[in-house]
Scaffold this active site. Structure first.
Site, PDB file in Angstrom:
ATOM      1  N   ASP A 256      -4.167  96.960 -14.436  1.00 14.82           N
ATOM      2  CA  ASP A 256      -4.318  96.326 -15.747  1.00 14.82           C
ATOM      3  C   ASP A 256      -5.477  96.969 -16.507  1.00 14.82           C
ATOM      4  OD1 ASP A 256      -5.877  95.076 -13.678  1.00 14.82           O
ATOM      5  OD2 ASP A 256      -6.366  93.425 -15.020  1.00 14.82           O
TER       6      ASP A 256
ATOM      7  N   GLU B 113      -7.133  92.427 -12.411  1.00 12.80           N
ATOM      8  CA  GLU B 113      -8.546  92.597 -12.085  1.00 12.80           C
ATOM      9  C   GLU B 113      -9.423  92.264 -13.283  1.00 12.80           C
ATOM     10  OE1 GLU B 113     -12.493  94.409 -11.548  1.00 12.80           O
ATOM     11  OE2 GLU B 113     -11.074  94.771 -13.152  1.00 12.80           O
TER      12      GLU B 113
HETATM   13 ZN   LIG Z   1     -12.021  98.329 -13.660  1.00 11.83          ZN
END
Ligand SMILES: [Zn+2]
Length: 462
Positions: free
Chosen positions: A136, A201
């Site tokens: 992401d 994340e």
């Molecule tokens: Zn990162």
């Protein structure tokens, strides 16, 4: 890797300073040279892989947004790694896999956003190694300030531009190529080599946690965030309090009696008591020994959002302040979470409120959002030495460092029995920027260092 970088020293000499040199006897030096040549020849392929990754829209999303192209990206990487000889597992976690963690927002699911792990089986007899990266990326807005399309890689003056080039599709491309090159060269490691890519994340760390709960683990891990070729051995944890102060509404153009006589109270003005307290707490933390860490900044509490008031001619009835709070591993509770830091902040706010007669009778409330826990790895752990030797051999003698923010290494270290460090191209200082880029030279260096680290850490089968 040290043996090859010490020109003229006979390999495997009994007087070598430590066991690492003895491990790197002549066959492994040959391995190192073969890796270097293959990575150098793979420069174009590296930019192709990274360009493909940037072309998949995997922009981080709000809780209930639909998936983007996460599944396509994972299939692309899984397909490559399968073709290189790995066994590949791509799975969509169940929301229950991560539910109940202080780290995860309630209601988070993974529909259309699978996780991926590829395993190159080792010959046995050596420790296993995990490469991990998140797919992401943060939103690219403001789009009109970009020189080129953020979702289309563009190479200019030796730099590859695009959203995620630095954080951290660049690092993902490096770890994938490093594993593929070892496989192509027929270099059989003793331990397994795992390549794992996860989602979420940039928001909560849910993808990494789902991977851990799925059983993704190894003797050690390397997360290829943009560390500027530092070896990160620690990161801070994060808490996000929202403090709310109540006032009492009334006509803002009329003189008000004392509040004890029923007069209005301005919640925004009362919030200044809390803002002062937060500032004093920040000062206090800066000088306190338990807020010192050799590789991390002291704990911080930063006001990041404030809102109050309802109408232009009314005394504000309420005001809320949200802070971003970062805490050190030493400040975590026995289970590794931030409950003691939360308690300290609440005591501090209550003590400030006790000085204000209105707030004594109308105490502020503190609401806590997710708790992203801190982590550290023993700098003496063998994976640290392997990464340092490998990076040095690749031409970038690293220093040990830490990340003042947070990253997935914490999840693998804390919950996955996989002590994990950070190492990767470009610097986190240039993450999330307009015209984000990674130097192609950095990609080549990092790929070489990662392949060498795998050889050094896992060992090579005879
Ligand atoms: Zn990162």
């Amino acid at each position: 890797m040290r043996a090859s970088s010490s020109a003229g020293r006979p390999e495997g000499r009994a007087s070598a300073p430590n066991g690492a040199c003895l491990r790197l006897s002549s066959p492994v030096v040959t391995v190192e040279e073969r890796i270097r040549a293959a990575v150098s020849a793979g420069r174009e392929e590296l930019t192709e892989v990274l360009s493909a990754l940037i072309g998949f829209d995997t922009t981080a999303r709000e809780l209930h947004d639909p998936p983007r192209q996460e599944a396509d990206l994972q299939e692309y990487l899984g397909g490559r790694l399968r073709a290189a000889g790995a066994s590949v597992d791509i799975w969509e976690p169940d929301p229950a896999d991560v539910a109940g963690s202080r780290q995860i927002p309630a209601g988070l699911g993974f529909e259309g956003r699978p996780q991926m792990v590829a395993r190159f089986a080792g010959a046995g007899g050596g420790p296993s190694l995990l490469f991990n990266g998140h797919i992401d990326v943060v939103p690219f807005e403001p789009r009109d300030r970009w020189t080129s399309d953020p979702l289309r890689a563009d190479v200019r003056d030796g730099n590859l531009y695009g959203r995620g080039a630095c954080d951290m599709k660049g690092g993902v491309a490096c770890m994938v190529l490093a594993a593929e090159i070892l496989a192509r060269l027929g270099i059989r490691l003793r331990g397994d080599l795992l390549v794992n890519t996860v989602t979420d994340e940039e928001s909560s760390g849910a993808g990494g946690l789902a991977a851990v709960r799925h059983g993704v683990k190894a003797s050690a891990g390397i997360v290829t965030e943009p560390t500027a070729f530092e070896v990160w051995v620690a990161c801070r944890g994060s808490l996000t309090p929202t403090i709310t102060v109540d006032g009492r509404p009334g006509h803002a153009e009329m003189a008000q009696p004392h509040w004890r006589a029923g007069g209005a109270v301005n919640a925004i003005e009362k919030m200044s008591v809390i803002l002062d307290a937060v500032r004093r707490l920040q000062d206090e933390w800066r000088g306190r020994p338990d807020k010192y860490h050799p590789y991390l900044a002291a704990g911080t509490i930063v006001p990041v959002k404030i809102s109050g008031g309802e109408w232009m001619v009314s005394y504000p009835a309420a005001c809320s302040l949200t802070c971003e709070l970062m805490y050190l591993p030493a400040n975590a509770d026995a289970d590794g979470w931030g409950t003691e830091v939360e308690a300290e902040v609440e005591r501090w706010i209550a003590a400030a409120a006790a000085q204000d007669p209105w707030l004594v009778e109308h105490p502020p409330t503190v609401e806590w959002h997710v708790d992203i826990p801190p982590s550290e790895v023993d700098p003496e752990h063998p994976v640290v030495g392997s990464m340092v030797r490998a990076s040095t051999a690749a031409g970038r003698a690293p220093v040990l460092g830490g990340l003042d923010s947070w990253y997935d290494a914490a999840t693998f270290s804390r919950f996955g029995e996989t002590p994990s460090i950070g190492y990767g191209p470009r610097s986190i200082a240039w993450a999330h920027t307009v015209d984000e880029y990674v130097p192609v030279d950095d990609l080549v260096t990092c790929t070489e260092a990662l392949a060498l680290a795998a050889v050094d850490y896992c060992g090579v089968a005879e």
